[in-house]
Enzyme design. Structure first.
Site, PDB file in Angstrom:
ATOM      1  N   HIS A  78     -96.612 -19.076 -23.655  1.00  0.00           N
ATOM      2  CA  HIS A  78     -96.291 -19.571 -22.657  1.00  0.00           C
ATOM      3  C   HIS A  78     -95.449 -18.777 -21.884  1.00  0.00           C
ATOM      4  O   HIS A  78     -95.336 -18.535 -20.464  1.00  0.00           O
ATOM      5  CB  HIS A  78     -95.608 -20.910 -22.916  1.00  0.00           C
ATOM      6  CG  HIS A  78     -95.296 -21.907 -21.524  1.00  0.00           C
ATOM      7  ND1 HIS A  78     -96.289 -22.253 -20.657  1.00  0.00           N
ATOM      8  CD2 HIS A  78     -94.188 -22.278 -21.277  1.00  0.00           C
ATOM      9  CE1 HIS A  78     -95.380 -23.044 -19.879  1.00  0.00           C
ATOM     10  NE2 HIS A  78     -94.113 -22.773 -20.011  1.00  0.00           N
ATOM     11  N   GLN A  80     -94.849 -15.385 -22.018  1.00  0.00           N
ATOM     12  CA  GLN A  80     -95.597 -14.395 -21.523  1.00  0.00           C
ATOM     13  C   GLN A  80     -96.434 -14.668 -20.180  1.00  0.00           C
ATOM     14  O   GLN A  80     -96.487 -13.893 -19.207  1.00  0.00           O
ATOM     15  CB  GLN A  80     -96.405 -13.572 -22.418  1.00  0.00           C
ATOM     16  CG  GLN A  80     -95.738 -13.117 -23.759  1.00  0.00           C
ATOM     17  CD  GLN A  80     -94.862 -11.765 -23.178  1.00  0.00           C
ATOM     18  OE1 GLN A  80     -95.312 -11.025 -22.368  1.00  0.00           O
ATOM     19  NE2 GLN A  80     -93.623 -11.636 -23.678  1.00  0.00           N
ATOM     20  N   HIS A  82     -95.825 -16.952 -18.175  1.00  0.00           N
ATOM     21  CA  HIS A  82     -94.740 -17.203 -16.930  1.00  0.00           C
ATOM     22  C   HIS A  82     -94.425 -15.762 -16.257  1.00  0.00           C
ATOM     23  O   HIS A  82     -94.407 -15.680 -15.238  1.00  0.00           O
ATOM     24  CB  HIS A  82     -93.312 -17.739 -17.490  1.00  0.00           C
ATOM     25  CG  HIS A  82     -93.371 -19.345 -17.140  1.00  0.00           C
ATOM     26  ND1 HIS A  82     -92.819 -19.803 -16.177  1.00  0.00           N
ATOM     27  CD2 HIS A  82     -93.633 -20.228 -17.994  1.00  0.00           C
ATOM     28  CE1 HIS A  82     -93.118 -21.191 -16.097  1.00  0.00           C
ATOM     29  NE2 HIS A  82     -93.342 -21.439 -17.199  1.00  0.00           N
TER      30      HIS A  82
END
Length: 108
Positions: A78, A80, A82
């Site tokens: 998650h 990465q 973002h």
């Protein structure tokens, strides 16, 4: 201890990626109303947040390269996600701000 450091790093990716994306969006909104000083300032802030996020990411990559294998969790994926979305969004925001500047100059 390593898990705490990794969680701190992961949260750094999420927070800084989110800040970069928010600043990029604010840059677009500022350019839309013709406030190019604010738009440019927001793009600089977004770049700074991405630099911080990259430092966090580099820390994880360095650990892995040194043989300290890191468990890949959903939270890490998650974070990465973002970061990659923020990078893409910032690239597009820069182009959109430039377009608004060109339109403003052509209508003068």
């Amino acid at each position: 201890m390593a898990e705490e450091v990794n969680l701190e790093t992961i949260m750094g990716l999420i927070i800084n990626g989110g800040n970069a994306k928010s600043d990029a969006m604010e840059a677009i909104q500022a350019a839309k109303i013709g406030d190019f000083t604010l738009a440019d300032s927001k793009l600089v802030e977004a770049d700074k947040s991405l630099v911080e996020a990259h430092h966090s990411q580099t820390g994880l990559l360095t650990q892995e390269a040194q043989g300290n294998h890191i468990q890949v969790t959903l939270l890490m994926v998650h974070s990465q996600d973002h970061l990659m979305n923020a990078i893409t969004f910032l690239d597009l925001a820069k182009e959109i701000v430039d377009m608004y500047k060109k339109v403003a100059n052509e209508t003068k």
